[in-house]
Design a protein around this motif. Sequence first.
Motif, PDB file in Angstrom:
ATOM      1  N   ALA A 193       0.832  -1.210   0.000  1.00  0.00           N
ATOM      2  CA  ALA A 193       0.000   0.000   0.000  1.00  0.00           C
ATOM      3  C   ALA A 193       0.865   1.257   0.000  1.00  0.00           C
ATOM      4  CB  ALA A 193      -0.921   0.002   1.219  1.00  0.00           C
ATOM      5  N   CYS A 194       1.950   1.244   0.736  1.00  0.00           N
ATOM      6  CA  CYS A 194       2.867   2.387   0.787  1.00  0.00           C
ATOM      7  C   CYS A 194       3.516   2.597  -0.578  1.00  0.00           C
ATOM      8  CB  CYS A 194       3.928   2.144   1.859  1.00  0.00           C
ATOM      9  SG  CYS A 194       5.110   3.507   2.065  1.00  0.00           S
ATOM     10  N   TYR A 195       3.932   1.516  -1.209  1.00  0.00           N
ATOM     11  CA  TYR A 195       4.539   1.599  -2.538  1.00  0.00           C
ATOM     12  C   TYR A 195       3.539   2.137  -3.558  1.00  0.00           C
ATOM     13  CZ  TYR A 195       6.337  -0.097  -7.042  1.00  0.00           C
ATOM     14  OH  TYR A 195       6.748  -0.193  -8.348  1.00  0.00           O
ATOM     15  N   GLU A 196       2.288   1.655  -3.496  1.00  0.00           N
ATOM     16  CA  GLU A 196       1.261   2.127  -4.421  1.00  0.00           C
ATOM     17  C   GLU A 196       0.947   3.608  -4.215  1.00  0.00           C
ATOM     18  OE1 GLU A 196      -1.358  -1.848  -5.488  1.00  0.00           O
ATOM     19  OE2 GLU A 196      -1.911  -0.709  -3.693  1.00  0.00           O
ATOM     20  N   ALA A 197       1.133   4.092  -3.003  1.00  0.00           N
ATOM     21  CA  ALA A 197       0.892   5.511  -2.711  1.00  0.00           C
ATOM     22  C   ALA A 197       2.051   6.391  -3.168  1.00  0.00           C
ATOM     23  CB  ALA A 197       0.656   5.698  -1.219  1.00  0.00           C
ATOM     24  N   GLY A 198       3.128   5.773  -3.639  1.00  0.00           N
ATOM     25  CA  GLY A 198       4.266   6.538  -4.144  1.00  0.00           C
ATOM     26  C   GLY A 198       5.163   7.087  -3.059  1.00  0.00           C
ATOM     27  N   GLU A 199       5.083   6.518  -1.858  1.00  0.00           N
ATOM     28  CA  GLU A 199       5.890   7.006  -0.752  1.00  0.00           C
ATOM     29  C   GLU A 199       7.163   6.170  -0.589  1.00  0.00           C
ATOM     30  OE1 GLU A 199       3.588   7.199   2.802  1.00  0.00           O
ATOM     31  OE2 GLU A 199       1.935   8.303   1.883  1.00  0.00           O
ATOM     32  N   GLU A 200       8.165   6.768   0.044  1.00  0.00           N
ATOM     33  CA  GLU A 200       9.402   6.053   0.310  1.00  0.00           C
ATOM     34  C   GLU A 200       9.141   4.896   1.266  1.00  0.00           C
ATOM     35  OE1 GLU A 200      13.894   6.879   2.134  1.00  0.00           O
ATOM     36  OE2 GLU A 200      12.378   8.478   2.092  1.00  0.00           O
ATOM     37  N   LEU A 201       9.789   3.778   0.999  1.00  0.00           N
ATOM     38  CA  LEU A 201       9.575   2.581   1.826  1.00  0.00           C
ATOM     39  C   LEU A 201      10.385   2.673   3.113  1.00  0.00           C
ATOM     40  CD1 LEU A 201       9.586  -0.253  -0.884  1.00  0.00           C
ATOM     41  CD2 LEU A 201       7.622   0.918   0.137  1.00  0.00           C
ATOM     42  N   THR A 202       9.802   3.309   4.095  1.00  0.00           N
ATOM     43  CA  THR A 202      10.403   3.386   5.427  1.00  0.00           C
ATOM     44  C   THR A 202       9.409   2.830   6.427  1.00  0.00           C
ATOM     45  OG1 THR A 202       9.503   5.592   5.931  1.00  0.00           O
ATOM     46  CG2 THR A 202      11.628   5.499   4.776  1.00  0.00           C
ATOM     47  N   VAL A 203       9.903   2.423   7.581  1.00  0.00           N
ATOM     48  CA  VAL A 203       9.026   1.861   8.614  1.00  0.00           C
ATOM     49  C   VAL A 203       7.946   2.868   9.006  1.00  0.00           C
ATOM     50  CG1 VAL A 203       8.915   1.020  10.982  1.00  0.00           C
ATOM     51  CG2 VAL A 203      10.772   0.270   9.488  1.00  0.00           C
ATOM     52  N   ALA A 204       8.336   4.123   9.168  1.00  0.00           N
ATOM     53  CA  ALA A 204       7.387   5.158   9.590  1.00  0.00           C
ATOM     54  C   ALA A 204       6.291   5.365   8.552  1.00  0.00           C
ATOM     55  CB  ALA A 204       8.124   6.468   9.844  1.00  0.00           C
ATOM     56  N   ASN A 205       6.657   5.403   7.275  1.00  0.00           N
ATOM     57  CA  ASN A 205       5.657   5.588   6.221  1.00  0.00           C
ATOM     58  C   ASN A 205       4.727   4.390   6.112  1.00  0.00           C
ATOM     59  OD1 ASN A 205       6.612   8.107   5.532  1.00  0.00           O
ATOM     60  ND2 ASN A 205       7.825   7.398   3.785  1.00  0.00           N
ATOM     61  N   ILE A 206       5.306   3.211   6.143  1.00  0.00           N
ATOM     62  CA  ILE A 206       4.513   1.988   5.994  1.00  0.00           C
ATOM     63  C   ILE A 206       3.557   1.812   7.163  1.00  0.00           C
ATOM     64  CG2 ILE A 206       4.676  -0.550   5.991  1.00  0.00           C
ATOM     65  CD1 ILE A 206       7.289  -0.192   4.372  1.00  0.00           C
ATOM     66  N   ARG A 207       4.002   2.178   8.354  1.00  0.00           N
ATOM     67  CA  ARG A 207       3.175   2.029   9.551  1.00  0.00           C
ATOM     68  C   ARG A 207       1.824   2.724   9.395  1.00  0.00           C
ATOM     69  NH1 ARG A 207       2.822  -1.373  13.123  1.00  0.00           N
ATOM     70  NH2 ARG A 207       5.070  -1.378  13.527  1.00  0.00           N
ATOM     71  N   ARG A 208       1.764   3.822   8.643  1.00  0.00           N
ATOM     72  CA  ARG A 208       0.538   4.611   8.529  1.00  0.00           C
ATOM     73  C   ARG A 208      -0.483   4.006   7.569  1.00  0.00           C
ATOM     74  NH1 ARG A 208       1.037   8.868   5.985  1.00  0.00           N
ATOM     75  NH2 ARG A 208       3.156   8.780   5.171  1.00  0.00           N
ATOM     76  N   HIS A 209      -0.090   3.018   6.804  1.00  0.00           N
ATOM     77  CA  HIS A 209      -0.985   2.482   5.772  1.00  0.00           C
ATOM     78  C   HIS A 209      -1.820   1.314   6.296  1.00  0.00           C
ATOM     79  CE1 HIS A 209       0.151   4.769   2.158  1.00  0.00           C
ATOM     80  NE2 HIS A 209       1.295   4.943   2.801  1.00  0.00           N
ATOM     81  N   THR A 210      -2.876   1.015   5.529  1.00  0.00           N
ATOM     82  CA  THR A 210      -3.816  -0.032   5.917  1.00  0.00           C
ATOM     83  C   THR A 210      -3.214  -1.417   5.730  1.00  0.00           C
ATOM     84  OG1 THR A 210      -6.000  -1.005   5.462  1.00  0.00           O
ATOM     85  CG2 THR A 210      -4.832  -0.048   3.589  1.00  0.00           C
ATOM     86  N   ARG A 211      -3.663  -2.344   6.552  1.00  0.00           N
ATOM     87  CA  ARG A 211      -3.215  -3.728   6.419  1.00  0.00           C
ATOM     88  C   ARG A 211      -4.182  -4.551   5.570  1.00  0.00           C
ATOM     89  NH1 ARG A 211      -5.742  -4.354  11.760  1.00  0.00           N
ATOM     90  NH2 ARG A 211      -6.917  -6.336  11.826  1.00  0.00           N
ATOM     91  N   PHE A 212      -5.196  -3.917   5.013  1.00  0.00           N
ATOM     92  CA  PHE A 212      -6.197  -4.598   4.187  1.00  0.00           C
ATOM     93  C   PHE A 212      -5.938  -4.301   2.709  1.00  0.00           C
ATOM     94  CE2 PHE A 212      -8.359  -3.331   8.188  1.00  0.00           C
ATOM     95  CZ  PHE A 212      -8.413  -4.594   8.760  1.00  0.00           C
ATOM     96  N   HIS A 213      -6.008  -5.351   1.881  1.00  0.00           N
ATOM     97  CA  HIS A 213      -5.745  -5.175   0.448  1.00  0.00           C
ATOM     98  C   HIS A 213      -6.741  -6.000  -0.367  1.00  0.00           C
ATOM     99  CE1 HIS A 213      -3.598  -4.896  -3.373  1.00  0.00           C
ATOM    100  NE2 HIS A 213      -2.883  -3.915  -2.825  1.00  0.00           N
TER     101      HIS A 213
END
Length: 320
Positions: A193-213
């Motif tokens: 989800a973080c990658y699809e949002a175009g954000e850098e793959l960091t723990v902090a960024n990924i933490r904010r995204h949903t776990r549902f896909h």
Amino acid sequence: MNQPNKERFKTSVGGQALMEGIMMRGPEKICCAVRRPDGTIDLSYSDVTTHWYNKVPLVRGVCNMVENLMNGYKYLMHSADIAMTEEEKEEEKQNESKLDRWLDEHAGPKVQSALMTLSACAGVVLAIFLFTFLPTFLTGLVAKVIPMGRWPRVILEAVLKLAIFLGYMFLCTRMKEIHRMFQYHGAEHKTIACYEAGEELTVANIRRHTRFHPRCGTSFLFVVIIVSIIVSSLVFPYINWQSVWVRVGVKLLLLVPVVGITYEFNRMVGAHDNALTRVLSAPGMWLQNFTTHEPDDSMIEVAIEAMKLVIPEEKGTDTW
């Protein structure tokens, strides 16, 4: 963070939770990242083989499911071997049977590969027993005690199939090892989800995204159950076959179009983000409450390492 009213980039990268690890599959590479007992991350990867059936609608669903089952089991066994401590390996070796020892000493790679395939097939047989034979068998027992027409029989069988599936999912969450695997499952989804949002793959960024896909395997299995119920309701009310074995045999044959239809449905839902697809994917997404849990930071780190190796060099070639 999310843009519910606007179509966003959807990647074809998918994954699978493993024992203390994650497997990610991109358009060109497959990477398996596993946390070793010493805290380091073991990385292994291979090239993706493209087959002719990947371009044939309906057919590709069944073929991909078989391929994913075999590969998934292989990577699961690999992760279990990497994640085990030397003490656990020694204990397992002491407890293994004479047959296991003989196979370890004498069986070559081809024999061991064949045994892994048989084990994966055994898992499929178990799934068929739980979700195809058992509901049909139980419905037949009830029908002997309480006479019922064709439609009541179809409805009862559908209810039993859903109840068995949901019960199985719930029981899986009660196991400690499976709970950790479901945390890695959550890490996989959040990273994608973080990658699809175009954000850098960091723990902090990924933490904010949903776990549902929407393209989750859990959603796929749930839709398979629903589609099989719909197909059965269209076929069996007009066929006077009372034999349990005949009904199970017909349902096994119907699994081919059922899986094919489900695969195309998941492709459609996974490729778009609009009001219709959100409604269609809602039941499967809800079911992921059972099969995904919030990961810790170390699990997200594993997901990042697996993801980095499967992102293609040419941007956009992994568009879903």
